[in-house]
Design a protein around this motif. Structure first.
Motif, PDB file in Angstrom:
ATOM      1  N   LEU A   1      69.169  13.457  22.826  1.00 50.77           N
ATOM      2  CA  LEU A   1      69.093  12.822  24.137  1.00 50.77           C
ATOM      3  C   LEU A   1      68.996  11.318  23.949  1.00 50.77           C
ATOM      4  CD1 LEU A   1      66.512  15.138  25.972  1.00 50.77           C
ATOM      5  CD2 LEU A   1      68.996  15.279  26.015  1.00 50.77           C
ATOM      6  N   GLN A   2      69.801  10.575  24.679  1.00 52.41           N
ATOM      7  CA  GLN A   2      69.799   9.112  24.582  1.00 52.41           C
ATOM      8  C   GLN A   2      69.710   8.509  25.966  1.00 52.41           C
ATOM      9  OE1 GLN A   2      72.828   7.560  22.052  1.00 52.41           O
ATOM     10  NE2 GLN A   2      72.411   5.438  22.537  1.00 52.41           N
ATOM     11  N   VAL A   3      68.768   7.600  26.159  1.00 56.59           N
ATOM     12  CA  VAL A   3      68.573   6.920  27.432  1.00 56.59           C
ATOM     13  C   VAL A   3      69.293   5.581  27.389  1.00 56.59           C
ATOM     14  CG1 VAL A   3      66.877   6.088  29.097  1.00 56.59           C
ATOM     15  CG2 VAL A   3      66.333   8.041  27.640  1.00 56.59           C
ATOM     16  N   LYS A   4      70.195   5.388  28.338  1.00 55.71           N
ATOM     17  CA  LYS A   4      70.978   4.160  28.390  1.00 55.71           C
ATOM     18  C   LYS A   4      70.833   3.480  29.740  1.00 55.71           C
ATOM     19  CE  LYS A   4      74.539   5.078  24.945  1.00 55.71           C
ATOM     20  NZ  LYS A   4      76.013   5.042  24.680  1.00 55.71           N
ATOM     21  N   LEU A   5      71.222   2.228  29.775  1.00 59.02           N
ATOM     22  CA  LEU A   5      71.187   1.441  30.987  1.00 59.02           C
ATOM     23  C   LEU A   5      72.609   1.307  31.527  1.00 59.02           C
ATOM     24  CD1 LEU A   5      69.296  -0.202  32.859  1.00 59.02           C
ATOM     25  CD2 LEU A   5      69.860  -2.211  31.487  1.00 59.02           C
ATOM     26  N   LYS A   6      72.764   1.514  32.828  1.00 59.05           N
ATOM     27  CA  LYS A   6      74.096   1.464  33.434  1.00 59.05           C
ATOM     28  C   LYS A   6      74.664   0.043  33.383  1.00 59.05           C
ATOM     29  CE  LYS A   6      74.866   3.964  37.033  1.00 59.05           C
ATOM     30  NZ  LYS A   6      74.851   4.486  38.428  1.00 59.05           N
TER      31      LYS A   6
ATOM     32  N   GLY B   1      67.911   9.402  40.548  1.00 60.29           N
ATOM     33  CA  GLY B   1      68.850   8.315  40.322  1.00 60.29           C
ATOM     34  C   GLY B   1      69.444   8.294  38.932  1.00 60.29           C
ATOM     35  N   VAL B   2      69.021   9.210  38.052  1.00 59.39           N
ATOM     36  CA  VAL B   2      69.525   9.242  36.681  1.00 59.39           C
ATOM     37  C   VAL B   2      70.883   9.945  36.660  1.00 59.39           C
ATOM     38  CG1 VAL B   2      69.138  10.169  34.371  1.00 59.39           C
ATOM     39  CG2 VAL B   2      67.243   9.175  35.653  1.00 59.39           C
TER      40      VAL B   2
ATOM     41  N   ILE C   1      60.337   3.610  31.902  1.00 57.50           N
ATOM     42  CA  ILE C   1      59.484   4.733  32.279  1.00 57.50           C
ATOM     43  C   ILE C   1      59.996   6.029  31.673  1.00 57.50           C
ATOM     44  CG2 ILE C   1      58.703   6.106  34.247  1.00 57.50           C
ATOM     45  CD1 ILE C   1      58.737   3.539  35.908  1.00 57.50           C
ATOM     46  N   LEU C   2      61.309   6.226  31.681  1.00 51.88           N
ATOM     47  CA  LEU C   2      61.892   7.453  31.149  1.00 51.88           C
ATOM     48  C   LEU C   2      61.703   7.570  29.644  1.00 51.88           C
ATOM     49  CD1 LEU C   2      63.503  10.000  31.681  1.00 51.88           C
ATOM     50  CD2 LEU C   2      65.601   8.653  31.583  1.00 51.88           C
ATOM     51  N   VAL C   3      61.783   6.450  28.943  1.00 51.86           N
ATOM     52  CA  VAL C   3      61.585   6.482  27.485  1.00 51.86           C
ATOM     53  C   VAL C   3      60.120   6.714  27.152  1.00 51.86           C
ATOM     54  CG1 VAL C   3      61.694   5.089  25.381  1.00 51.86           C
ATOM     55  CG2 VAL C   3      63.606   5.061  27.010  1.00 51.86           C
ATOM     56  N   GLY C   4      59.193   6.050  27.859  1.00 49.42           N
ATOM     57  CA  GLY C   4      57.776   6.187  27.566  1.00 49.42           C
ATOM     58  C   GLY C   4      57.353   5.292  26.419  1.00 49.42           C
ATOM     59  N   LYS C   5      56.057   5.257  26.180  1.00 48.63           N
ATOM     60  CA  LYS C   5      55.510   4.416  25.114  1.00 48.63           C
ATOM     61  C   LYS C   5      55.890   4.982  23.760  1.00 48.63           C
ATOM     62  CE  LYS C   5      51.215   2.305  23.499  1.00 48.63           C
ATOM     63  NZ  LYS C   5      49.754   2.206  23.698  1.00 48.63           N
TER      64      LYS C   5
ATOM     65  N   LEU D   1      71.316  10.057  29.309  1.00 50.63           N
ATOM     66  CA  LEU D   1      70.636   9.837  30.575  1.00 50.63           C
ATOM     67  C   LEU D   1      70.775   8.359  30.924  1.00 50.63           C
ATOM     68  CD1 LEU D   1      67.409  11.899  29.775  1.00 50.63           C
ATOM     69  CD2 LEU D   1      69.435  12.674  30.995  1.00 50.63           C
ATOM     70  N   ILE D   2      71.538   8.063  31.965  1.00 46.07           N
ATOM     71  CA  ILE D   2      71.873   6.681  32.307  1.00 46.07           C
ATOM     72  C   ILE D   2      71.094   6.275  33.550  1.00 46.07           C
ATOM     73  CG2 ILE D   2      73.761   5.099  32.866  1.00 46.07           C
ATOM     74  CD1 ILE D   2      75.638   7.080  31.479  1.00 46.07           C
ATOM     75  N   THR D   3      70.284   5.228  33.424  1.00 46.30           N
ATOM     76  CA  THR D   3      69.450   4.752  34.527  1.00 46.30           C
ATOM     77  C   THR D   3      70.026   3.468  35.104  1.00 46.30           C
ATOM     78  OG1 THR D   3      68.039   3.514  32.992  1.00 46.30           O
ATOM     79  CG2 THR D   3      67.397   5.767  33.498  1.00 46.30           C
TER      80      THR D   3
END
Length: 439
Positions: A434-439, A370-371, A402-406, A392-394
């Protein structure tokens, strides 16, 4: 009663211990210090200017990664003109060149009474004529090592289809000699058609790795898999040679009727413009090799398959015979891809596939499917290194967490492993973000 009595004593002590007047809230703080069970709040996570937390961003410059290939050296700029044409013009007009590069003018009879103006006009005419003749001559003498004349080039387009997790990407990577497609134990790893090029001598073979195919709609794992598989079906008849691949070890352990139906469907009707071969992959996992003959006999009556191969795409067993067969099927036509350098589009696709492979290795269940994976920036720096930024857009905040982690541990691990592999593939320094973003 004892608790109330002790409470009264503490209140009286707090009022009489000091003569200076206290503010009303200090007594409450004193009591809360003894009786409150309120936990300590965690420190707030640092937030960047754009609103994203620092844990959701991986920057390879913040991690010590050893450079196995040494510092990248910036290549000097070369001349844009053709050196062969230039040498022939100099030789025809000015004569031979000495070792130091000085001109050695050929002895020619010329009258001393000619004017300088007329002499310069004649020189320009001779130079223009020599340049035209050099451009029209065939460049046979100037072919470098590994170069092939266009009329002698051979090419072949090979499509690889099969059920999910049959080893199509592993075979493509082994044939090409480098990673061009993500390979994982999870099903539906390949999400789009991936190109890999093998050039040997005067022959070039282009491999097209496709998403896993299923003959029934019930075989689709996720909602977007249906459209991907339909796109793969439309390109089946466009290849010169079609490889139908399946996992022979899984077929022996637990046969799947959908896989059998796919193999028989592709082998029943012959295509006069296309040759089809059946590849039994993962033979290294089969303990009793006699069982392979039983599988071959099961599909031997299908007329569309010209040859049968038993291979291991991961370890390379039997791949040499398959490669030689494909080389023999090549026809004379110009190469479609550069034989010596990868185009920028191919390198961009490789960077996405490498990160996706690490994402599938470390993130499980439905989250990696789903990413939304995007390439945001691709820039070559002055020191010869490469800067790559991907997002990486979730769709859900829980999946982003979960994708970022602790403390950014999971996205950091994905980034470190992907950055090391990109350095090995591209043989240069790579600055991966790499950057994790929210849709």
């Amino acid at each position: 009663m004892k608790a109330f009595r002790s409470l009264r004593i503490l209140l009286s002590i707090s009022r009489t211990t000091t003569a200076t007047p206290r503010k009303p809230h200090q007594a409450q703080n004193f009591l809360r210090r003894f009786y409150s069970a309120q936990p300590n709040l965690d420190e707030p996570t640092s937030v960047n200017e754009d609103g994203t937390s620092s844990d959701s961003v991986f920057d390879s410059s913040q991690y010590p990664i050893e450079d196995s290939h040494g510092d990248s050296v910036k290549k000097p700029k070369e001349a844009t003109w053709d050196k062969g044409y230039r040498e022939r013009v100099n030789k025809a007009f000015f004569g031979n060149l000495t070792e130091k590069g000085k001109l050695k003018v050929a002895e020619e009879e010329s009258s001393e009474d000619d004017d300088d103006d007329e002499d310069s006009v004649d020189r320009s005419r001779i130079l223009a004529k020599a340049l035209l003749e050099a451009a029209l001559e065939s460049p046979d003498e100037e072919l470098g090592e590994g170069e092939v004349r266009e009329e002698d080039q051979k090419s072949l387009n090979v499509g690889i289809i099969g059920p999910p997790n049959a080893g199509k990407s592993s075979l493509t990577n082994f044939m090409v000699g480098t990673k061009v497609a993500a390979a994982s134990r999870k099903t539906n790893t390949t999400t789009h058609e991936v190109l890999g090029v093998l050039t040997k001598g005067d022959t070039q073979v282009c491999f097209f790795d496709t998403p896993g195919l299923m003959l029934k709609k019930s075989g689709y794992g996720y909602k977007d898999i249906k459209s991907r598989v339909q796109n793969a079906w439309t390109s089946v008849d466009l290849f010169d040679v079609l490889i139908v691949m399946f996992d022979v070890h899984r077929h022996l352990m637990s046969p799947d009727s959908r896989v059998v139906r796919l193999i028989k469907y592709m082998g029943e009707e012959e295509n006069p413009k296309q040759k089809r071969i059946l590849c039994m992959n993962k033979v290294d996992l089969v303990e009793k090799k006699k069982d392979l003959l039983k599988v071959a006999e099961e599909f031997q009556d299908l007329p569309a398959y010209e040859r049968y191969f038993m291979i291991s795409g991961l370890k390379g067993s039997g791949v040499k015979d398959l490669s030689q067969y494909l080389m023999d099927q090549a026809v004379k036509k110009p190469w479609e891809e550069d034989a010596f350098t990868m185009s920028e589009e191919v390198l961009k696709n490789i960077s996405l596939e490498v990160v996706r492979e690490r994402l599938l290795d470390h993130v499980h269940q439905e989250i990696p499917y789903g990413v939304e994976h995007r390439l945001v920036d691709w820039k070559e720096l002055r020191d010869g290194s490469l800067r790559i930024e991907q997002h990486l857009i979730t769709p859900k905040p829980s999946q982003r967490k979960i994708l970022v982690g602790k403390g950014g541990s999971k996205i950091g691990r994905i980034g470190i492993e992907a950055n090391e592999e990109l350095r090995r593939i591209m043989n240069r320094k790579v600055h991966l973000i790499l950057q994790v973003k929210l849709k």
